[in-house]
Design a protein around this motif. Structure first.
Motif, PDB file in Angstrom:
ATOM      1  N   GLY A  61       6.846   4.680   5.878  1.00 24.74           N
ATOM      2  CA  GLY A  61       5.644   3.907   6.135  1.00 24.74           C
ATOM      3  C   GLY A  61       4.482   4.673   6.726  1.00 24.74           C
ATOM      4  O   GLY A  61       3.427   4.103   6.965  1.00 24.74           O
ATOM      5  N   ARG A  62       4.648   5.981   6.955  1.00 18.86           N
ATOM      6  CA  ARG A  62       3.562   6.749   7.580  1.00 18.86           C
ATOM      7  C   ARG A  62       2.438   7.076   6.618  1.00 18.86           C
ATOM      8  O   ARG A  62       1.324   7.350   7.035  1.00 18.86           O
ATOM      9  CB  ARG A  62       4.095   8.065   8.157  1.00 18.86           C
ATOM     10  N   LEU A  93       2.112  -2.387   0.209  1.00 19.13           N
ATOM     11  CA  LEU A  93       3.054  -1.825  -0.760  1.00 19.13           C
ATOM     12  C   LEU A  93       4.237  -1.158  -0.064  1.00 19.13           C
ATOM     13  O   LEU A  93       5.372  -1.273  -0.525  1.00 19.13           O
ATOM     14  CB  LEU A  93       2.345  -0.826  -1.676  1.00 19.13           C
ATOM     15  N   GLN A  94       3.995  -0.456   1.030  1.00 18.01           N
ATOM     16  CA  GLN A  94       5.066   0.207   1.770  1.00 18.01           C
ATOM     17  C   GLN A  94       6.034  -0.801   2.375  1.00 18.01           C
ATOM     18  O   GLN A  94       7.216  -0.535   2.498  1.00 18.01           O
ATOM     19  CB  GLN A  94       4.491   1.078   2.892  1.00 18.01           C
ATOM     20  N   VAL A 100      12.539   0.097   7.170  1.00 17.87           N
ATOM     21  CA  VAL A 100      11.811   0.955   8.105  1.00 17.87           C
ATOM     22  C   VAL A 100      10.332   0.993   7.737  1.00 17.87           C
ATOM     23  O   VAL A 100       9.466   0.940   8.601  1.00 17.87           O
ATOM     24  CB  VAL A 100      12.417   2.372   8.129  1.00 17.87           C
ATOM     25  N   ALA A 101      10.027   1.046   6.458  1.00 17.47           N
ATOM     26  CA  ALA A 101       8.631   1.057   6.026  1.00 17.47           C
ATOM     27  C   ALA A 101       7.994  -0.316   6.144  1.00 17.47           C
ATOM     28  O   ALA A 101       6.799  -0.458   5.926  1.00 17.47           O
ATOM     29  CB  ALA A 101       8.530   1.563   4.592  1.00 17.47           C
ATOM     30  N   VAL A 103       7.195  -1.694   8.676  1.00 15.67           N
ATOM     31  CA  VAL A 103       6.173  -1.627   9.715  1.00 15.67           C
ATOM     32  C   VAL A 103       4.801  -1.387   9.101  1.00 15.67           C
ATOM     33  O   VAL A 103       3.801  -1.340   9.804  1.00 15.67           O
ATOM     34  CB  VAL A 103       6.498  -0.561  10.784  1.00 15.67           C
ATOM     35  N   GLY A 104       4.753  -1.248   7.782  1.00 10.63           N
ATOM     36  CA  GLY A 104       3.492  -1.117   7.077  1.00 10.63           C
ATOM     37  C   GLY A 104       2.592  -2.319   7.263  1.00 10.63           C
ATOM     38  O   GLY A 104       1.391  -2.239   7.037  1.00 10.63           O
ATOM     39  N   ARG A 105       3.161  -3.442   7.691  1.00 12.16           N
ATOM     40  CA  ARG A 105       2.316  -4.612   7.957  1.00 12.16           C
ATOM     41  C   ARG A 105       1.346  -4.331   9.096  1.00 12.16           C
ATOM     42  O   ARG A 105       0.246  -4.863   9.122  1.00 12.16           O
ATOM     43  CB  ARG A 105       3.173  -5.837   8.238  1.00 12.16           C
ATOM     44  N   ASN A 106       1.731  -3.460  10.033  1.00 12.86           N
ATOM     45  CA  ASN A 106       0.815  -3.071  11.105  1.00 12.86           C
ATOM     46  C   ASN A 106      -0.364  -2.280  10.546  1.00 12.86           C
ATOM     47  O   ASN A 106      -1.496  -2.474  10.967  1.00 12.86           O
ATOM     48  CB  ASN A 106       1.544  -2.236  12.155  1.00 12.86           C
TER      49      ASN A 106
END
Length: 191
Positions: A61-62, A93-94, A100-101, A103-106
């Motif tokens: 997600g980075r 999309l992430q 783990v990804a 956290v892409g909602r952040n």
């Protein structure tokens, strides 16, 4: 003999030309890991499932945070809208890739807030300029300028782009640790 011919018994001649014997291969204690569809690995040993996550930038997600480096563009609205839209799309999309990804909602929320701040700023200033003849000045509406336009303008021009760049650099140098990935995966499996 000195000419290099073999002078010993034939059985020793056969032993001399065989490759050296290696010790028997060791049997692994843990079962080899098998990839699963959503990007993390599961290893089954003694009936328990251990989830191990490969911490690459595109899998944890980075990558969406890294697009905050688009703020280097340096144009006041573009340096906040371009990374905001990109971060929103990539964050969403992430989120679908793996737990783990998710956290892409952040990232998506942060990017959407940046775009919304720019849109609200332009709408309020354009609307108030239409109401006041000759535009908004400190004489006809000081509160709008002092309480809204100056702080939000400072965010759009300087604070927001710098914040995007700092968060992108943090995402580049600080990958998701295996402990944090395990915590996220454990939380997903317990619910």
């Amino acid at each position: 003999m000195t000419n290099g011919a073999w002078s010993g018994p034939p059985e020793r001649h056969a032993q001399a030309h065989q490759p050296p014997q290696l010790p028997p291969p060791m049997v692994p204690v843990a079962v080899p890991q098998q990839a699963t569809i959503d990007g993390y690995y599961s290893s089954r040993a003694e009936g328990m499932q251990q989830l191990v996550f490969p911490t690459t930038m595109s899998r944890d997600g980075r990558i969406a945070w890294v697009f905050g480096l688009l703020s280097v563009l340096g144009l006041p609205f573009l340096s906040l809208v371009a990374p905001g839209v990109t971060m929103t799309v990539l964050g969403l999309l992430q989120r679908r890739k793996n737990p783990v990804a998710a956290v892409g909602r952040n990232v998506a929320l942060f990017g959407a807030i940046n775009v919304a701040v720019c849109a609200i700023f332009l709408i309020v200033l354009a609307g108030s300029s239409a109401v006041y003849e000759g535009g908004v000045t400190l004489d006809n509406n000081p509160l709008l300028l002092i309480l809204f336009a100056f702080p939000v303008g400072a965010y759009i021009v300087a604070i927001g782009p710098i914040l995007n760049i700092v968060l992108a650099i943090v995402a580049l140098v600080r990958p998701v640790s295996p402990a944090r990935a395990a915590k996220i995966l454990a939380g997903r499996n317990s619910s």
